[in-house]
Write a protein that holds these residues in place. Structure first.
Motif, PDB file in Angstrom:
ATOM      1  N   ILE A 220     -11.562   2.161  -5.657  1.00 44.56           N
ATOM      2  CA  ILE A 220     -10.093   2.184  -5.580  1.00 44.56           C
ATOM      3  C   ILE A 220      -9.544   2.700  -6.903  1.00 44.56           C
ATOM      4  O   ILE A 220      -9.899   2.188  -7.969  1.00 44.56           O
ATOM      5  CB  ILE A 220      -9.524   0.756  -5.355  1.00 44.56           C
ATOM      6  N   GLU A 221      -8.699   3.711  -6.819  1.00 42.24           N
ATOM      7  CA  GLU A 221      -8.087   4.233  -8.044  1.00 42.24           C
ATOM      8  C   GLU A 221      -6.876   3.394  -8.436  1.00 42.24           C
ATOM      9  O   GLU A 221      -6.139   2.946  -7.566  1.00 42.24           O
ATOM     10  CB  GLU A 221      -7.645   5.691  -7.836  1.00 42.24           C
ATOM     11  N   GLY A 222      -6.666   3.216  -9.726  1.00 44.83           N
ATOM     12  CA  GLY A 222      -5.521   2.412 -10.150  1.00 44.83           C
ATOM     13  C   GLY A 222      -5.257   2.550 -11.635  1.00 44.83           C
ATOM     14  O   GLY A 222      -5.629   3.533 -12.248  1.00 44.83           O
ATOM     15  N   THR A 223      -4.576   1.543 -12.173  1.00 44.81           N
ATOM     16  CA  THR A 223      -4.315   1.501 -13.610  1.00 44.81           C
ATOM     17  C   THR A 223      -4.897   0.192 -14.147  1.00 44.81           C
ATOM     18  O   THR A 223      -5.225  -0.707 -13.365  1.00 44.81           O
ATOM     19  CB  THR A 223      -2.800   1.542 -13.902  1.00 44.81           C
ATOM     20  N   LYS A 231      -2.800  -5.239  -5.515  1.00 47.89           N
ATOM     21  CA  LYS A 231      -2.762  -4.235  -4.439  1.00 47.89           C
ATOM     22  C   LYS A 231      -4.158  -3.926  -3.902  1.00 47.89           C
ATOM     23  O   LYS A 231      -4.341  -3.773  -2.696  1.00 47.89           O
ATOM     24  CB  LYS A 231      -2.148  -2.925  -4.970  1.00 47.89           C
ATOM     25  N   SER A 232      -5.117  -3.826  -4.798  1.00 49.50           N
ATOM     26  CA  SER A 232      -6.480  -3.487  -4.375  1.00 49.50           C
ATOM     27  C   SER A 232      -7.075  -4.587  -3.508  1.00 49.50           C
ATOM     28  O   SER A 232      -7.813  -4.312  -2.550  1.00 49.50           O
ATOM     29  CB  SER A 232      -7.379  -3.240  -5.587  1.00 49.50           C
ATOM     30  N   ALA A 233      -6.772  -5.857  -3.848  1.00 53.13           N
ATOM     31  CA  ALA A 233      -7.271  -6.971  -3.038  1.00 53.13           C
ATOM     32  C   ALA A 233      -6.779  -6.801  -1.608  1.00 53.13           C
ATOM     33  O   ALA A 233      -7.522  -6.999  -0.634  1.00 53.13           O
ATOM     34  CB  ALA A 233      -6.794  -8.297  -3.625  1.00 53.13           C
ATOM     35  N   ASP A 234      -5.525  -6.421  -1.490  1.00 50.92           N
ATOM     36  CA  ASP A 234      -4.913  -6.210  -0.188  1.00 50.92           C
ATOM     37  C   ASP A 234      -5.664  -5.131   0.595  1.00 50.92           C
ATOM     38  O   ASP A 234      -6.002  -5.325   1.764  1.00 50.92           O
ATOM     39  CB  ASP A 234      -3.458  -5.770  -0.424  1.00 50.92           C
ATOM     40  N   VAL A 235      -5.923  -4.028  -0.063  1.00 51.59           N
ATOM     41  CA  VAL A 235      -6.632  -2.911   0.575  1.00 51.59           C
ATOM     42  C   VAL A 235      -8.052  -3.316   0.968  1.00 51.59           C
ATOM     43  O   VAL A 235      -8.471  -3.158   2.120  1.00 51.59           O
ATOM     44  CB  VAL A 235      -6.683  -1.679  -0.379  1.00 51.59           C
ATOM     45  N   LEU A 236      -8.755  -3.885   0.012  1.00 50.62           N
ATOM     46  CA  LEU A 236     -10.176  -4.200   0.227  1.00 50.62           C
ATOM     47  C   LEU A 236     -10.374  -5.274   1.286  1.00 50.62           C
ATOM     48  O   LEU A 236     -11.289  -5.204   2.107  1.00 50.62           O
ATOM     49  CB  LEU A 236     -10.825  -4.643  -1.092  1.00 50.62           C
ATOM     50  N   GLY A 256      -5.694  -9.952 -11.200  1.00 53.67           N
ATOM     51  CA  GLY A 256      -4.817  -9.565 -10.090  1.00 53.67           C
ATOM     52  C   GLY A 256      -5.545  -9.624  -8.757  1.00 53.67           C
ATOM     53  O   GLY A 256      -4.984 -10.057  -7.747  1.00 53.67           O
ATOM     54  N   THR A 257      -6.806  -9.218  -8.750  1.00 51.33           N
ATOM     55  CA  THR A 257      -7.613  -9.276  -7.526  1.00 51.33           C
ATOM     56  C   THR A 257      -7.788 -10.729  -7.086  1.00 51.33           C
ATOM     57  O   THR A 257      -7.678 -11.061  -5.906  1.00 51.33           O
ATOM     58  CB  THR A 257      -8.992  -8.620  -7.772  1.00 51.33           C
ATOM     59  N   LEU A 258      -8.042 -11.598  -8.079  1.00 48.21           N
ATOM     60  CA  LEU A 258      -8.186 -13.027  -7.805  1.00 48.21           C
ATOM     61  C   LEU A 258      -6.897 -13.590  -7.212  1.00 48.21           C
ATOM     62  O   LEU A 258      -6.914 -14.324  -6.211  1.00 48.21           O
ATOM     63  CB  LEU A 258      -8.547 -13.746  -9.117  1.00 48.21           C
ATOM     64  N   PHE A 259      -5.788 -13.233  -7.793  1.00 46.11           N
ATOM     65  CA  PHE A 259      -4.472 -13.675  -7.313  1.00 46.11           C
ATOM     66  C   PHE A 259      -4.256 -13.184  -5.876  1.00 46.11           C
ATOM     67  O   PHE A 259      -3.852 -13.952  -4.993  1.00 46.11           O
ATOM     68  CB  PHE A 259      -3.393 -13.114  -8.245  1.00 46.11           C
TER      69      PHE A 259
END
Lengths: 342, 342
Positions: A220-223, A231-236, A256-259
């Protein structure tokens, strides 16, 4: 009795340091101050002695730290490391955060060094990795040290320090594989940072070693931000065949992924293992705490600053600069976010 | 054709800014650079015109930001705010973190301003609140602006900015009381920061208004750190009659308290409500997110820096400085850490 530097300072109404700066033609002195000191020297028939010259070598010079990085903990750790070495060597530190994507960034830095009369620059990524910026600085004979993501030394007259992101990323991925994961996602930071591609390459190499095919849809591309993680957690987690583990390019993304996982009621680490990178303070403060790679930012900054100051001294005394490049490899730190509990 | 500032700069091999600095006897120029410029001016028979003098007012000066604060987000926000204003006014920023408890701190700052030739200082707490430091700076006629915890203006020739911690703490405590809490703990930061006592007084005033007796055993002394929160949670949750809510002096303490509560299996907010102070990024990133007071650190820094630069200009042009002190009151932000869910 011979005039002393102190009497000159008193007569000119300036500090002793200022007099020694004038005497040794070092550092910077305001034109009218210069005149007053020269008059006082003439009036008192002062001849500088060795003590005054020794003192002069302790005159404060200023280094500049130039960066474009939104990560507060990284910046503060860098500043602390640079300041530690500055303080020991009687340097002060000017900070100059900037926009690396600005069209005039190279000229901005050259002007800044000139107008603030800096002795040299400490450059961290991505600025340390931008050929155009370096080219402009070289043209103006500006001294700098670079902190770079990489694993192999190269020849350079100017000092640099290496951070082996590849190896650290390889180790994190190996750890996830050793926990039984085969479906491991990678969440990237900005590609302008070479660390991003180095970490991605380390991840790929570890997969390859374990004969796990690389799946582009899991990258996943991001910053380098908390928001990218959410956002990535949502996608994944919406994928039909969702990953069981995530390697996030830094701790902010991992937090953020944990959240994001929690918001969806996904248990970490039992349903999803999460690893970050950097070992920033909050990697220990999330619940569960995050597995990460401990990046010795403070030491990296110290090493870079020491090299720069050695380089500046060699340049000044026209002696040879011995470029002993240090390479730092962030170390794997395993915490509860990747260890399955039953 | 008359010589231009550009031709002088070219002949002397320096920047236009440097020439204008020499012409206007402003800023700092190295002695040998000064000589070269003066020779070029003589050779070209250059007469400075108005444009050159206008340019001179844009010469870079350097401000210093002096602080002793372990909070990375606060420091970064302060730096950003100061830098925003510096950039607009063509100032650069030197940073000088220090140990406020050091015996020689006042002399250290005076020497630093002298040797780095700073135009002025931005002081944040606790340094801005230390009479001995201010006294030394005043004696050396050093210009500075102070950021202070307080709610009432006072007469001063030098600029300052106020942060009304008392009122914000009063509002946080009132919010907890409105949620039905009567047994509310207070976790303090270092008392060397006046904000600590201001926040404690705001807490006490809100209790008094609600006729809740103040209970000293519910006040825990500590530092502005995550660790203080973890330890305090342990202490508070072991009390025979334990509190139902906690007001932590900053978000780091609050996050630590949350972590400590989780370790003991205590549900937040149902078994324990937790509020912080500052609205730092991680107050939104904990789970549940933290109720807090939003402190506009960036704006506070901007306001302080603007005042300082106005003061410096007034001093230079010997005009009157109109000290318009701004007072900032952090605003209550309610999040899930204090709102009972059923």
């Amino acid at each position: 009795m011979a005039a002393t530097i102190k009497s000159v300072a008193e007569l000119a109404g300036v500090s002793i340091k200022t007099v020694s700066r004038v005497v040794n033609k070092e550092g910077t002195v305001k034109p009218d101050t210069l005149k007053r000191v020269e008059q006082a020297i003439a009036e008192l028939k002062y001849t500088p002695n060795k003590a005054a010259r020794d003192l002069a070598s302790n005159v404060t010079s200023v280094l500049g730290y130039v960066y474009d990085n939104p990560n507060a903990y990284y910046i503060i750790d860098m500043q602390k490391g640079i300041l530690d070495v500055c303080r020991k060597n009687n340097f002060e530190l000017l900070i100059h955060p900037c926009d690396a994507s600005s069209e005039n960034i190279a000229q901005e830095l050259v002007d800044m060094v000139d107008s603030a009369q800096l002795a040299g620059l400490v450059l961290s990524p991505p600025l340390s990795e931008m050929p155009d910026v370096l080219h402009h600085l070289d043209n103006k004979n500006i001294s700098y040290v670079r902190i770079l993501s990489g694993d192999s030394e190269f020849s350079s007259t100017l000092p640099y320090v290496l951070v082996n992101d590849f190896k650290a990323a390889f180790q994190i991925t190996e750890h996830l594989i050793a926990q039984g994961h085969k479906h491991i996602a990678f969440i990237a930071g900005e590609v302008i940072h070479k660390s991003t591609t180095e970490r991605l390459n380390g991840y790929k190499a570890a997969l390859e070693k374990a004969s796990i095919p690389f799946d582009e849809s899991l990258v996943i591309e991001g910053t380098y931000s908390f928001e990218t993680g959410v956002k990535s957690a949502d996608v994944l987690l919406s994928m039909p065949s969702r990953p069981t583990a995530v390697f996030a390019c830094n701790d902010e993304i991992a937090a953020g992924t944990l959240f994001g996982a929690r918001m969806k009621g996904v248990d970490v680490p039992n349903d999803l293992a999460i690893a970050g990178f950097e070992d920033s303070p909050f990697s220990r403060q999330t619940f569960p705490p995050l597995t990460t790679a401990s990046q010795p930012t403070n030491e990296i900054a110290q090493s870079a600053t020491s090299s720069l100051i050695q380089y500046l001294r060699a340049k000044k005394t026209k002696t040879n600069f011995n470029n002993l490049t240090q390479t730092f490899t962030p170390q794997l730190v395993v915490r509860s976010s990747t260890e399955v509990t039953l």
